[in-house]
Design a protein around this motif. Structure first.
Motif, PDB file in Angstrom:
ATOM      1  N   ASP A 121       0.857  -1.260   0.098  1.00 38.62           N
ATOM      2  CA  ASP A 121      -0.064   0.084  -0.028  1.00 38.62           C
ATOM      3  C   ASP A 121       0.924   1.371   0.047  1.00 38.62           C
ATOM      4  N   PRO A 122       1.107   1.663  -1.226  1.00 38.94           N
ATOM      5  CA  PRO A 122       2.034   3.051  -1.257  1.00 38.94           C
ATOM      6  C   PRO A 122       1.520   4.358  -0.378  1.00 38.94           C
ATOM      7  N   GLU A 123       0.304   4.220   0.157  1.00 33.33           N
ATOM      8  CA  GLU A 123      -0.366   5.108   0.717  1.00 33.33           C
ATOM      9  C   GLU A 123      -0.461   4.819   2.187  1.00 33.33           C
ATOM     10  N   TYR A 124       0.166   3.781   2.468  1.00 30.92           N
ATOM     11  CA  TYR A 124       0.343   3.343   4.067  1.00 30.92           C
ATOM     12  C   TYR A 124       0.538   4.313   5.152  1.00 30.92           C
ATOM     13  N   VAL A 125       1.518   5.295   5.054  1.00 34.37           N
ATOM     14  CA  VAL A 125       1.685   6.361   5.886  1.00 34.37           C
ATOM     15  C   VAL A 125       0.627   7.394   5.962  1.00 34.37           C
ATOM     16  N   ASN A 126       0.008   7.829   4.945  1.00 33.97           N
ATOM     17  CA  ASN A 126      -1.083   8.733   5.106  1.00 33.97           C
ATOM     18  C   ASN A 126      -2.212   7.832   5.790  1.00 33.97           C
ATOM     19  N   HIS A 127      -2.537   6.479   5.544  1.00 31.61           N
ATOM     20  CA  HIS A 127      -3.724   5.693   6.283  1.00 31.61           C
ATOM     21  C   HIS A 127      -3.395   5.521   7.499  1.00 31.61           C
ATOM     22  N   VAL A 128      -1.991   5.362   8.086  1.00 32.44           N
ATOM     23  CA  VAL A 128      -1.944   5.150   9.563  1.00 32.44           C
ATOM     24  C   VAL A 128      -2.017   6.549  10.299  1.00 32.44           C
ATOM     25  N   MET A 129      -1.363   7.368   9.818  1.00 29.64           N
ATOM     26  CA  MET A 129      -1.494   8.760  10.225  1.00 29.64           C
ATOM     27  C   MET A 129      -2.494   9.416  10.219  1.00 29.64           C
ATOM     28  N   ARG A 130      -3.451   8.924   9.522  1.00 32.19           N
ATOM     29  CA  ARG A 130      -4.942   9.483   9.486  1.00 32.19           C
ATOM     30  C   ARG A 130      -5.631   9.181  11.029  1.00 32.19           C
ATOM     31  N   TYR A 131      -5.411   7.716  11.333  1.00 30.15           N
ATOM     32  CA  TYR A 131      -5.899   7.145  12.505  1.00 30.15           C
ATOM     33  C   TYR A 131      -5.168   8.004  13.650  1.00 30.15           C
ATOM     34  N   TYR A 132      -3.741   8.039  13.629  1.00 29.64           N
ATOM     35  CA  TYR A 132      -3.279   8.609  14.853  1.00 29.64           C
ATOM     36  C   TYR A 132      -3.591  10.184  14.868  1.00 29.64           C
ATOM     37  N   THR A 133      -3.721  11.061  13.885  1.00 31.62           N
ATOM     38  CA  THR A 133      -3.938  12.188  13.984  1.00 31.62           C
ATOM     39  C   THR A 133      -5.253  12.411  14.485  1.00 31.62           C
ATOM     40  N   ASN A 134      -6.253  11.668  13.538  1.00 36.10           N
ATOM     41  CA  ASN A 134      -7.823  12.035  14.363  1.00 36.10           C
ATOM     42  C   ASN A 134      -8.073  11.690  15.826  1.00 36.10           C
ATOM     43  N   GLU A 135      -7.557  10.556  16.050  1.00 33.49           N
ATOM     44  CA  GLU A 135      -7.553  10.045  17.554  1.00 33.49           C
ATOM     45  C   GLU A 135      -6.897  11.164  18.605  1.00 33.49           C
ATOM     46  N   LYS A 136      -5.810  11.727  17.914  1.00 35.54           N
ATOM     47  CA  LYS A 136      -5.119  12.905  19.061  1.00 35.54           C
ATOM     48  C   LYS A 136      -6.174  14.234  19.002  1.00 35.54           C
ATOM     49  N   GLN A 137      -6.658  14.536  17.672  1.00 39.98           N
ATOM     50  CA  GLN A 137      -7.707  15.474  17.746  1.00 39.98           C
ATOM     51  C   GLN A 137      -9.031  15.253  18.652  1.00 39.98           C
ATOM     52  N   LYS A 138      -9.471  14.001  18.497  1.00 37.50           N
ATOM     53  CA  LYS A 138     -10.558  13.726  19.429  1.00 37.50           C
ATOM     54  C   LYS A 138      -9.938  13.883  20.789  1.00 37.50           C
ATOM     55  N   ARG A 139      -9.062  13.260  21.380  1.00 40.85           N
ATOM     56  CA  ARG A 139      -8.804  13.318  22.744  1.00 40.85           C
ATOM     57  C   ARG A 139      -8.554  14.849  23.041  1.00 40.85           C
ATOM     58  N   GLU A 140      -8.190  15.883  22.034  1.00 35.87           N
ATOM     59  CA  GLU A 140      -7.596  16.912  22.819  1.00 35.87           C
ATOM     60  C   GLU A 140      -9.138  17.614  22.686  1.00 35.87           C
ATOM     61  N   LEU A 141      -9.919  17.410  21.898  1.00 33.14           N
ATOM     62  CA  LEU A 141     -11.408  18.238  22.044  1.00 33.14           C
ATOM     63  C   LEU A 141     -11.975  17.670  23.199  1.00 33.14           C
ATOM     64  N   ALA A 142     -12.000  16.394  23.774  1.00 32.61           N
ATOM     65  CA  ALA A 142     -12.483  15.813  24.602  1.00 32.61           C
ATOM     66  C   ALA A 142     -11.960  16.599  26.090  1.00 32.61           C
ATOM     67  N   LYS A 143     -10.660  16.797  26.206  1.00 37.32           N
ATOM     68  CA  LYS A 143     -10.101  17.288  27.273  1.00 37.32           C
ATOM     69  C   LYS A 143     -10.529  18.830  27.406  1.00 37.32           C
ATOM     70  N   LYS A 144     -10.537  19.554  26.225  1.00 41.11           N
ATOM     71  CA  LYS A 144     -11.176  20.678  26.174  1.00 41.11           C
ATOM     72  C   LYS A 144     -12.510  21.103  26.776  1.00 41.11           C
ATOM     73  N   ASN A 145     -13.442  20.101  26.342  1.00 41.55           N
ATOM     74  CA  ASN A 145     -14.637  20.139  27.026  1.00 41.55           C
ATOM     75  C   ASN A 145     -14.801  19.627  28.379  1.00 41.55           C
ATOM     76  N   ASP A 146     -13.949  18.828  28.998  1.00 43.04           N
ATOM     77  CA  ASP A 146     -13.881  18.440  30.424  1.00 43.04           C
ATOM     78  C   ASP A 146     -13.422  19.541  31.250  1.00 43.04           C
ATOM     79  N   ASP A 147     -12.443  20.515  30.492  1.00 45.44           N
ATOM     80  CA  ASP A 147     -12.218  21.810  31.321  1.00 45.44           C
ATOM     81  C   ASP A 147     -12.990  22.859  31.182  1.00 45.44           C
TER      82      ASP A 147
END
Length: 199
Positions: free
Chosen positions: A173-199
């Motif tokens: 899969d020559p797009e493997y880097v993008n595909h993995v980083m999509r999950y990594y980045t989206n999860e990070k965004q989700k957690r950051e948003l959840a943290k802001k909402n908790d604050d």
């Protein structure tokens, strides 16, 4: 009559486009949304993979790459979404047929060890290491021979050359880097948003 028909079609088209636009905007800002811009499609770490966090952390620590735990989880998402026994699809890295490994912990142990090898061989370059996880460790050597820096174009070129040499229709899969980083980045965004909402 034709003018009326054209007017109706134009009106329906305008309504359709407006509906899609409003749907995208509302999805992005809905309280229920994951707030992943223009995705909002569950491309984050699944509960199935999250359940493996203790085991992934265990082997990341054992290999001295604990700080890459979330990235390894993103690899598991891309490989199986946690829905296969060979969670990290590590069979082929061991020279075995696909899905030969039938114990999740074994898959995670071998997959994490292989990623550590990819990191070492690529001198710590994340993109090269990730693509090597998919293509095989030989990709790092290929990068070194072609300028020494990972690029998406280099991944495409390697994939085509390997497919041609093996007489396959495609290779990896020559797009493997993008595909993995999509999950990594989206999860990070989700957690950051959840943290802001908790604050």
């Amino acid at each position: 009559m034709r003018k009326i028909g054209s007017l109706i079609v134009s009106s329906l088209l305008l309504i359709g486009v407006s509906f899609v636009f409003l749907y995208i905007i509302s999805s992005m800002y809905s309280p229920q949304a994951d707030h992943v811009p223009l995705l909002n499609d569950k491309r984050v770490i699944s509960p199935e993979v999250e359940n493996y966090r203790p085991i992934i952390t265990k082997y990341a620590k054992a290999n001295g790459i604990e700080h890459y735990t979330d990235l390894i989880m993103a690899i598991a998402m891309q490989e199986s979404k946690g829905k296969a026994l060979d969670v990290m699809q590590a069979s082929e890295s061991q020279g075995l047929p696909k899905d030969s490994i039938n114990k999740p912990e074994t898959s995670i142990r071998l997959g994490t060890e292989y990623f550590k090898k990819a990191l070492t061989k690529s001198n710590g370059n994340i993109s090269t290491a990730l693509q090597s996880y998919n293509f095989g460790l030989g990709f790092s050597d290929y990068v070194k021979l072609h300028g020494g820096k990972y690029t998406p174009q280099l991944a495409q070129q390697f994939s085509k050359e390997k497919a041609k040499a093996l007489h396959w229709t495609s290779y990896g899969d020559p797009e493997y880097v993008n595909h993995v980083m999509r999950y990594y980045t989206n999860e990070k965004q989700k957690r950051e948003l959840a943290k802001k909402n908790d604050d």
